[in-house]
Structures are given as C-alpha cells and as structure tokens.
Write a protein that holds these residues in place. Structure first.
Motif: not given
Length: 374
Positions: A4-5, A120, A124
């Motif tokens: 994610k950003t 995150s 990932s």
C-alpha cells in the motif's frame, strides 16, 4: 510484492517543501553540526578538518565500538553493546525486523494508529495482521482483554509503539508487563517502536521493552528525540542473541553497514546525550504547554494531552475529511498538519510541536482562523 501507498510519507513529500509553518514536523528542533560540536566541547573547525580526513570506506560493518556503547547506554543495565544492530534509520530497523521474522503463514498483532510500516509491510508479504485499535476513550493505551482475543498459537509478533505516533501516549510499565504476559503465553516477540523514547516529562529513565522481556525488540533512531534526522542511523536492540545472529545474517543482504560519517556524528551525540536531553526537554516542555494552552482555549478542538514524544492527535469539530481540511489549510494559510487519514483515522490531525515556539504559536493561531472561516 504489492504494498500500500505509505500515506504519511507521501503526504509529507507532497507539501513539506512548500509550507510556511510546518507543524507536521516530528523531530525536535534539528541540531547543526556546529551546535553538536560545541555541546561536545570541541573546536568546530578542528573537528571538520578531522572529518575531512576520514576515509569513506565501509567502516565498522556492525557499528563502531563508540556507537554501540552509546546506543547501549540508552537502555538499562541488561543491555550491552553486543545487543545492538545499527541500521539505516528506524525505518530500516522496523522493516528489517518484520522481514526477518514474519512469514506468510504467520499472524501478528499491530496497534493502530501507528507508523504504517507495522501493518502494511507484513500485509504485503501475505501475513495476517490483526489490528488492536487504540482510542481516545482509553487514552490511546492497549486494551489487554482485546489483545488476548487477538492472539493464538500462530501469533509470531505483537507490535507496540511507545511513545505513540501520533497521539503522544506512553504505555505505563505495568500495562507493558501485561502485554508481555500475553506475548509470552503464545511465545510471541514484542517489537516496540521506541523512536520517540528517551525524554520523559519528569527527567526519569524511560523504560524500554528490552528491559522487561527476553523476546522484546526495541527500535530507535537518531531522528526524533536526538534532533539528527539527517544522520540516517537507527538501531535494533534485543537481548535474544539468536535474534541478533539472525538480524546480522539478513543485514548482509540489505544493509551491509551504516555510513562512516553518520556513525561518527551519532557516536559523538550519544557521548554527550545529557546535554542534548537537557536542551530537548526544555523545548518539549515549553511547546507542549503552548499546545495545551491553545487546545484549552479553542472550543473547536479537543485531544488527549501528549505525555511523551513530539506529536499530538488533535480532533476538530468540523464536518470535513481530514485530508480535505489539511489541503485547504495548507493552501489558504501555509500551515502544514498531517491528516488523520494517514493513520486510518478521521476527524483528527497530527500536530508536531517540538521546534521554534513562535512558528508553533503562529501556526496554531492560523488554524484557529481557519476553523472560524469554515
């Protein structure tokens, strides 16, 4: 790998260079090299001449003896230099710990709000991340009963963040001991992001998870409490020597060593830590009071007063998404906050307060104007 950003970092990259009043800053007023050398009682010109003769080699692969001793000295008597693994900032340290220990078949618990790395990165790689929400009603402290519900025999790690980013809460020692008991019951590590650790309100020693737990892992850096974000140096500390070996093995692939000049500057600062702490505590206490006075005088906002760290999570009484509010505030007043949306929260902004008090006061006053206008 799909990840994610990184919302907070992308937000800062977008606006930080263009603002007039940067109240998104999270470091205590940054030191210059001159200030550092003067604190250390050195002649700046002589120091710079010596630095000019420094060979730009890999240096000490696992950190210079002076650096390792300096970092170990930030912890209790159980921690020795061999328990320290220098990394490229706390961001490198957090990433290193998670990537070294978490497999796709694992689950882990992360508090929220916290720095986005903690949930995150494991997401990932396919690990299951179970969120332990912190909230204003519980003073942004972990709910132990809820934590017990989240762990099981496949829980590899519990991640905490104390002092907390963004709220400025500090987990009391007795509560952390309860977190550790939950972790111990399932054999989990406790990673505590302690990048804001080191400067207590009353001047007392601020405990670390590694003081309390044999499977505790502390992450720190020179950036926040030590006013040296430009020295990209952080560390992992743990008493578990098997983990140290594991981190060293992985470090050969993604770090090798930290920069020689960063090592020298960090070691010099830590050798003079008492002077930096004295300077930085004065900044924190003065500015924390400015922030508190402003909140108490501004009926459109409310918060849990921060007791540690350099940031506060301030709620506002306006029906406006936090990113929209911060964008409008920046464009109309030149004041930069961090939207609560960057921490998966709405109706709040993160405010940093550990820099020039005049900038802080002006930025807060302009936010008051903005609230009245909207």
């Amino acid at each position: 790998m799909d990840i994610k950003t990184f919302k907070v970092e992308r937000w800062m990259n977008e606006y930080e260079d263009d603002c007039t009043y940067n109240l998104a800053e999270t470091c205590i007023d940054s030191l210059t090299v001159r200030e550092l050398t003067e604190m250390a009682g050195l002649d700046t010109a002589e120091f710079m001449n010596e630095l000019a003769d420094t060979r730009l080699t890999y240096g000490h692969i696992f950190g210079s003896p002076e650096l390792l001793e300096g970092i170990a000295g930030l912890y209790g008597e159980l921690i020795r230099p061999e328990h320290v693994v220098p990394m490229h900032g706390a961001i490198g340290a957090n990433n290193h710990v998670i990537m070294a220990l978490i497999d796709p078949s694992d689950n882990m618990v992360s508090v929220m709000p916290t720095y986005q790395q903690h949930y995150s990165i494991p997401e990932s790689i396919g690990a299951e991340v179970r969120i332990l929400n912190l909230n204003l009603e519980n003073h942004f402290l972990p709910d132990i009963d809820k934590l017990k519900e989240l762990v099981d025999e496949n829980t590899k790690m519990i991640t905490m963040n104390s002092p907390n980013n963004p709220s400025g809460s500090l987990i009391p020692k007795d509560v952390m001991e309860q977190v550790i008991e939950v972790a111990r019951s399932v054999g989990a590590y406790v990673l505590c992001d302690e990048v804001y650790r080191g400067i207590s309100e009353d001047g007392s020693y601020m405990y670390s998870v590694v003081d309390l737990y044999e499977k505790g892992i502390s992450v720190g850096s020179m950036s926040k409490s030590w006013s040296m974000a430009g020295v990209r140096l952080g560390w992992i500390v743990t008493r578990d020597m098997d983990l140290i070996h594991r981190f060293h093995e992985r470090r050969d692939y993604d770090t090798i060593s930290c920069a020689v000049i960063d090592d020298k500057l960090a070691a010099l600062a830590l050798a003079n830590k008492d002077k930096i702490i004295e300077r930085n505590r004065a900044i924190l206490l003065k500015n924390r009071q400015i922030l508190d006075d402003w909140v108490n005088a501004t009926p459109e906002v409310y918060y849990q007063r921060p007791v540690a760290g350099t940031t506060a999570l301030v709620y506002y009484k306006k029906d406006m998404p936090s990113r929209e509010l911060c964008d409008k505030l920046m464009k109309s007043k030149g004041v930069l906050f961090t939207p609560g949306e960057c921490f998966e929260m709405e109706g709040a902004v993160r405010i940093g307060y550990a820099f020039d008090p005049e900038v802080l006061q002006k930025g807060l006053d302009l936010f008051t104007e903005f609230l009245h206008e909207y």
